[in-house]
Enzyme design. Structure first.
Site, mmCIF file in Angstrom:
data_model
loop_
_atom_site.group_PDB
_atom_site.id
_atom_site.type_symbol
_atom_site.label_atom_id
_atom_site.label_comp_id
_atom_site.label_asym_id
_atom_site.label_seq_id
_atom_site.Cartn_x
_atom_site.Cartn_y
_atom_site.Cartn_z
ATOM 1 C CG PHE A 136 -1.889 1.179 1.186
ATOM 2 C CD1 PHE A 136 -3.003 1.148 0.358
ATOM 3 C CD2 PHE A 136 -1.663 2.316 1.948
ATOM 4 C CE1 PHE A 136 -3.882 2.220 0.294
ATOM 5 C CE2 PHE A 136 -2.540 3.398 1.887
ATOM 6 C CZ PHE A 136 -3.648 3.344 1.066
ATOM 7 C CG ASP A 221 5.438 3.676 1.704
ATOM 8 O OD1 ASP A 221 5.491 4.305 2.772
ATOM 9 O OD2 ASP A 221 4.379 3.528 1.054
ATOM 10 C CE LYS A 250 -0.929 5.481 7.774
ATOM 11 N NZ LYS A 250 -0.601 4.658 6.618
HETATM 12 C C1 LIG Z 1 -0.882 5.049 5.192
HETATM 13 C C2 LIG Z 1 0.125 4.700 4.195
HETATM 14 C C3 LIG Z 1 0.294 5.467 3.012
HETATM 15 C C4 LIG Z 1 -0.631 6.592 2.646
HETATM 16 O O1 LIG Z 1 -0.518 7.683 3.488
HETATM 17 P P1 LIG Z 1 -1.613 8.860 3.407
HETATM 18 O O2 LIG Z 1 -1.131 9.859 4.410
HETATM 19 O O3 LIG Z 1 -2.934 8.254 3.746
HETATM 20 O O4 LIG Z 1 -1.613 9.381 2.033
HETATM 21 C C5 LIG Z 1 1.326 5.130 2.167
HETATM 22 N N1 LIG Z 1 2.146 4.107 2.437
HETATM 23 C C6 LIG Z 1 2.016 3.349 3.540
HETATM 24 C C7 LIG Z 1 2.981 2.244 3.791
HETATM 25 C C8 LIG Z 1 1.001 3.620 4.446
HETATM 26 O O5 LIG Z 1 0.846 2.855 5.540
#
Ligand SMILES: *Cc1c(COP(=O)(O)O)cnc(C)c1O
Length: 401
Positions: A136, A221, A250
């Protein structure tokens, strides 16, 4: 005006289906709803509130900056942004920082930078992005297409191209896709949304070696794993591998929206003036709060405390499982933990989450079979114990049917 759950259906776009609970205030790892019912928070937003609710250092940073200057635009430089950028370069491999407002935006910047770097340095043929099934990376059209769940990117017309998906922890599947046409490999150093999947050390090192062999960038990420979540400031620091680009969001803002892309001078120079930007990126309020977050989380005791808390969670969950036999596995790292339901209870993670809420406990799921815990990194030990008592009651309800 009285705000109710019904009002959501009346005035909101129906892309979410929130629970009936309407929290109105929080302190540390406790939250209270409209009816003054108390919850222990094992969710922390979704791995966002890394210092709980209303941490005094963050409240102070926000209110101090709030009295000084809220916004400038990137036509000016601002103090909090440069202080935060300096701090991030001190804490990581990176020399250069780009600020955004969310994880998706940080990833969007990372992918655009990788594409531009490849075009400048190697030529047009080098555009393939490899990522992983179940990954994700956010919900912009580029990031959601790079993400590993087609269901999230289907139904919006033609997708950004030249994106391929390998299987996580399966190096051969990467080897089968990668070539000198590969621009970048993007991955989470522990898959969060995909079900709390830890990487095999050999896999991560193998991906790094393949990237090196084919002159592809490795993008980590760390939107969910970053800022202390796994017990290191960033998860890569425990994996013996350094990425070329890293994204953070986050927990970085502890609840205030901010995202960041971190990279080296050599790669960064390809985002020349005018190639990318954001109105709010580097917003002084966000950066002041994030600097306070890093100051607190960067404390050795806080990071050591994450590992101590992980053990409390693991012990408690194993104890519950010994009694009720509902989990196949407790997995993850630090305070990014998943309790995977066994075959008997498959698909019932949401039911367990609802039962927990009933008992006054907030937790999360990661797919239909995994209950996820991402509490504050400084959650008091007695809140963990008391939360686990509530969780056990929820498990007992699930088992009773
Ligand atoms: C939550 C998340 C995102 C997206 O972040 P947003 O602030 O909702 O755009 C991207 N990558 C990972 C691994 C995430 O957990």
């Amino acid at each position: 005006m009285q705000v109710t759950r019904e009002l959501f259906d009346e005035v909101m776009v129906p892309n979410y289906a929130p629970s009936a609970i309407i929290p109105v205030r929080g302190q540390g790892s406790r939250v209270w709803d409209q009816n003054d019912k108390e919850y222990i928070d094992f969710a922390g937003g979704i791995a966002v509130n890394c210092l709980g609710h209303c941490h005094p250092a963050l409240v102070q940073a926000l209110t101090e900056q709030g009295q000084k200057l809220w916004h400038l635009s990137n036509v000016m430089t601002n103090e909090p942004a440069l202080r935060l950028a300096k701090k991030l370069t001190e804490l990581t491999f990176a020399d250069k920082i780009y600020f955004a407002n969310s994880g998706a935006e940080a990833n969007e910047a990372a992918l655009k930078l990788a594409r531009r770097w490849a075009l400048d340095v190697h030529g047009q043929h080098k555009s393939q992005i490899i990522s992983f099934t179940k990954s994700f990376h956010g919900r912009t059209f580029f990031t959601v297409t790079v993400g590993g769940q087609a269901a999230y990117s289907d139904g919006f017309g033609p997708k950004p191209g030249d994106i391929a998906h390998a299987d996580y922890n399966d190096l051969a599947s990467v080897e089968a896709l990668i070539s000198d046409n590969t621009c970048a490999v993007m991955l989470e150093p522990l898959q969060g949304e995909g079900g709390i999947i830890s990487p095999d050390a050999d896999f991560i090192k193998g991906v790094r070696a393949l990237c090196d062999k084919h002159n592809a960038l490795m993008i980590f990420d760390e939107v969910q794993t970053g800022v202390g979540r796994t017990g290191a400031m960033y998860a890569y620091q425990d994996l013996g591998v350094t990425p070329d680009i890293l994204t953070s969001a986050k927990a970085l803002g502890g609840g205030f929206p901010i995202g960041a892309m971190l990279t080296t001078t050599e790669i960064a120079k390809h985002l020349k003036v005018g190639t990318h930007g954001s109105t709010y990126g580097g917003n002084p309020l966000a950066c002041a709060v994030a600097e306070a977050v890093l100051n607190v989380v960067g404390d050795r005791d806080v990071l050591a405390g994450v590992t101590e808390r992980e053990q409390l969670f693991r012990n408690g969950l194993e104890r519950i499982n010994a009694k009720y036999n509902v989990f196949a596995e407790i997995r993850g790292k630090g305070l990014l933990l998943g309790a995977a339901l066994n075959d008997t209870y498959k698909g019932q993670a949401k039911a367990l989450l609802n039962a927990a809420a009933e008992q006054g406990l907030m937790c999360l799921i990661a797919g239909a079979d995994v209950v996820r815990f991402t509490p504050s990194l400084v959650i008091p030990l007695q809140d963990i114990e008391q939360g686990l008592v509530r969780f056990e009651q929820a498990v007992a309800h699930l088992v009773k049917g």
